[in-house]
Design a protein around this motif. Structure first.
Motif, mmCIF file in Angstrom:
data_model
loop_
_atom_site.group_PDB
_atom_site.id
_atom_site.type_symbol
_atom_site.label_atom_id
_atom_site.label_comp_id
_atom_site.label_asym_id
_atom_site.label_seq_id
_atom_site.Cartn_x
_atom_site.Cartn_y
_atom_site.Cartn_z
ATOM 1 N N GLU A 194 -11.107 -12.734 12.643
ATOM 2 C CA GLU A 194 -11.832 -13.032 11.360
ATOM 3 C C GLU A 194 -11.802 -14.373 10.595
ATOM 4 O O GLU A 194 -12.715 -15.207 10.384
ATOM 5 C CB GLU A 194 -11.497 -11.810 10.159
ATOM 6 C CG GLU A 194 -12.227 -10.539 10.571
ATOM 7 C CD GLU A 194 -11.718 -9.681 9.450
ATOM 8 O OE1 GLU A 194 -10.947 -10.138 8.363
ATOM 9 O OE2 GLU A 194 -11.849 -8.291 9.428
ATOM 10 N N GLN A 195 -10.698 -15.020 10.818
ATOM 11 C CA GLN A 195 -10.144 -16.239 10.430
ATOM 12 C C GLN A 195 -11.037 -17.283 11.329
ATOM 13 O O GLN A 195 -11.250 -18.383 11.205
ATOM 14 C CB GLN A 195 -8.654 -16.502 10.351
ATOM 15 C CG GLN A 195 -8.118 -15.866 9.464
ATOM 16 C CD GLN A 195 -6.399 -16.206 9.300
ATOM 17 O OE1 GLN A 195 -5.843 -16.592 10.297
ATOM 18 N NE2 GLN A 195 -5.600 -15.792 8.209
ATOM 19 N N THR A 196 -10.769 -17.113 12.733
ATOM 20 C CA THR A 196 -11.361 -17.904 13.825
ATOM 21 C C THR A 196 -12.723 -17.906 13.367
ATOM 22 O O THR A 196 -13.487 -18.878 13.604
ATOM 23 C CB THR A 196 -10.977 -17.369 15.104
ATOM 24 O OG1 THR A 196 -9.365 -17.344 15.201
ATOM 25 C CG2 THR A 196 -11.460 -18.536 16.287
ATOM 26 N N GLU A 197 -13.369 -16.830 13.469
ATOM 27 C CA GLU A 197 -14.889 -16.591 13.160
ATOM 28 C C GLU A 197 -15.415 -17.525 11.846
ATOM 29 O O GLU A 197 -16.317 -18.143 11.895
ATOM 30 C CB GLU A 197 -15.415 -15.270 13.110
ATOM 31 C CG GLU A 197 -15.239 -14.350 14.287
ATOM 32 C CD GLU A 197 -15.826 -12.933 14.165
ATOM 33 O OE1 GLU A 197 -15.433 -12.221 13.108
ATOM 34 O OE2 GLU A 197 -16.130 -12.341 15.499
ATOM 35 N N GLN A 198 -14.612 -17.541 10.657
ATOM 36 C CA GLN A 198 -14.737 -18.049 9.642
ATOM 37 C C GLN A 198 -14.647 -19.456 9.901
ATOM 38 O O GLN A 198 -15.540 -20.401 9.507
ATOM 39 C CB GLN A 198 -13.628 -17.667 8.451
ATOM 40 C CG GLN A 198 -14.061 -18.393 7.167
ATOM 41 C CD GLN A 198 -15.695 -18.036 6.622
ATOM 42 O OE1 GLN A 198 -15.950 -16.945 6.452
ATOM 43 N NE2 GLN A 198 -16.189 -19.264 6.180
ATOM 44 N N GLN A 199 -13.645 -19.975 10.662
ATOM 45 C CA GLN A 199 -13.431 -21.338 11.004
ATOM 46 C C GLN A 199 -14.871 -21.778 11.700
ATOM 47 O O GLN A 199 -14.981 -22.908 11.489
ATOM 48 C CB GLN A 199 -12.150 -21.668 11.441
ATOM 49 C CG GLN A 199 -11.091 -21.540 11.220
ATOM 50 C CD GLN A 199 -9.723 -21.685 11.760
ATOM 51 O OE1 GLN A 199 -9.605 -21.131 13.020
ATOM 52 N NE2 GLN A 199 -8.583 -22.232 11.117
ATOM 53 N N ARG B 4 -17.585 -20.658 11.779
ATOM 54 C CA ARG B 4 -19.012 -20.756 10.788
ATOM 55 C C ARG B 4 -18.811 -21.886 9.777
ATOM 56 O O ARG B 4 -19.978 -22.667 9.663
ATOM 57 C CB ARG B 4 -18.832 -19.571 9.870
ATOM 58 C CG ARG B 4 -19.537 -18.341 10.521
ATOM 59 C CD ARG B 4 -19.673 -17.108 9.609
ATOM 60 N NE ARG B 4 -18.533 -16.501 8.680
ATOM 61 C CZ ARG B 4 -17.900 -15.767 9.399
ATOM 62 N NH1 ARG B 4 -17.832 -15.228 10.298
ATOM 63 N NH2 ARG B 4 -16.672 -15.100 8.455
ATOM 64 N N ASP B 5 -17.645 -22.376 9.562
ATOM 65 C CA ASP B 5 -17.470 -23.625 8.717
ATOM 66 C C ASP B 5 -17.709 -24.873 9.475
ATOM 67 O O ASP B 5 -18.342 -25.693 8.989
ATOM 68 C CB ASP B 5 -15.864 -23.501 8.075
ATOM 69 C CG ASP B 5 -15.507 -22.703 7.155
ATOM 70 O OD1 ASP B 5 -16.543 -22.009 6.575
ATOM 71 O OD2 ASP B 5 -14.468 -22.530 6.752
ATOM 72 N N MET B 6 -17.353 -24.552 10.758
ATOM 73 C CA MET B 6 -17.641 -25.901 11.532
ATOM 74 C C MET B 6 -18.944 -26.173 11.921
ATOM 75 O O MET B 6 -19.538 -27.102 12.006
ATOM 76 C CB MET B 6 -16.627 -25.680 12.936
ATOM 77 C CG MET B 6 -15.277 -25.983 12.947
ATOM 78 S SD MET B 6 -14.245 -25.507 14.192
ATOM 79 C CE MET B 6 -14.825 -26.643 15.338
ATOM 80 N N ARG B 7 -19.623 -24.912 11.822
ATOM 81 C CA ARG B 7 -21.327 -25.010 12.250
ATOM 82 C C ARG B 7 -21.892 -25.723 11.321
ATOM 83 O O ARG B 7 -22.663 -26.577 11.094
ATOM 84 C CB ARG B 7 -21.752 -23.555 12.579
ATOM 85 C CG ARG B 7 -21.534 -23.141 14.008
ATOM 86 C CD ARG B 7 -22.292 -21.965 14.412
ATOM 87 N NE ARG B 7 -21.574 -21.230 15.608
ATOM 88 C CZ ARG B 7 -20.961 -20.243 15.366
ATOM 89 N NH1 ARG B 7 -20.709 -19.765 14.386
ATOM 90 N NH2 ARG B 7 -20.662 -19.753 16.891
ATOM 91 N N GLN B 8 -21.601 -25.077 9.831
ATOM 92 C CA GLN B 8 -22.083 -25.752 8.583
ATOM 93 C C GLN B 8 -21.742 -27.269 8.695
ATOM 94 O O GLN B 8 -22.522 -27.879 8.220
ATOM 95 C CB GLN B 8 -21.220 -25.007 7.694
ATOM 96 C CG GLN B 8 -22.186 -24.913 6.248
ATOM 97 C CD GLN B 8 -21.603 -24.081 5.358
ATOM 98 O OE1 GLN B 8 -20.642 -23.713 4.945
ATOM 99 N NE2 GLN B 8 -22.435 -23.980 4.057
ATOM 100 N N GLN B 9 -20.644 -27.554 8.928
ATOM 101 C CA GLN B 9 -20.122 -29.004 8.793
ATOM 102 C C GLN B 9 -20.862 -29.900 9.825
ATOM 103 O O GLN B 9 -21.488 -30.886 9.567
ATOM 104 C CB GLN B 9 -18.706 -29.150 9.099
ATOM 105 C CG GLN B 9 -18.211 -30.742 9.234
ATOM 106 C CD GLN B 9 -18.349 -31.214 7.917
ATOM 107 O OE1 GLN B 9 -17.998 -30.623 6.756
ATOM 108 N NE2 GLN B 9 -18.693 -32.416 7.712
ATOM 109 N N LYS B 10 -21.400 -29.260 11.064
ATOM 110 C CA LYS B 10 -22.060 -29.898 11.811
ATOM 111 C C LYS B 10 -23.386 -30.123 11.680
ATOM 112 O O LYS B 10 -24.075 -31.225 11.849
ATOM 113 C CB LYS B 10 -21.984 -29.097 13.285
ATOM 114 C CG LYS B 10 -22.923 -29.617 14.340
ATOM 115 C CD LYS B 10 -22.839 -28.709 15.812
ATOM 116 C CE LYS B 10 -23.763 -29.227 16.880
ATOM 117 N NZ LYS B 10 -24.750 -28.277 17.178
#
Length: 116
Positions: free
Chosen positions: A58-63, A65-71
């Motif tokens: 779950e943490q990895t998936e959240q990271q 998602r955050d990275m995609r949003q940042q991108k």
């Protein structure tokens, strides 16, 4: 009497064998209970590892998602900056053109002045 003593010896032997069997069975029972205990402990550890792994997932998936949003944000900023650059270059071209027009007007005015 001899027969009775033999029977007594046989009964003692039978009793000892029975007690030995009982001891063996108790030992097997304890061993089985210990194995059961170990297996339960192993099961609990495995379930805990599974919970930890799910949490990690779950943490990895959240990271991710955050990275995609940042991108996406970065790409949006890049787009805005390119647009800003194009506008600035257009303004520069307009200013050059304005400068050339102004210089042409000055030139025309000098020529007009020289004629008069």
């Amino acid at each position: 009497k001899e027969q009775t003593e033999q029977q007594l010896r046989d009964m003692r032997q039978q009793k000892e064998q029975t007690e030995q069997q009982l001891r063996d069975m108790r030992q097997r029972k304890e061993k089985t209970e210990q194995q059961l205990h170990d297996m339960r402990q192993q099961k609990e550890q495995t379930e805990q590892q599974l919970r930890d792994m799910r949490q990690q997932k779950e943490q990895t998936e959240q990271q991710l998602r955050d990275m995609r949003q940042q991108k996406e944000q970065t790409e949006h900023q890049l787009h805005d900056m390119r647009q800003q650059k194009e506008q600035t270059e257009q303004q520069l071209r307009d200013m050059r053109q304005q400068k050339e027009q102004t210089e042409q007007q000055f030139h025309d005015m000098r020529q007009q002045k020289e004629k008069t």
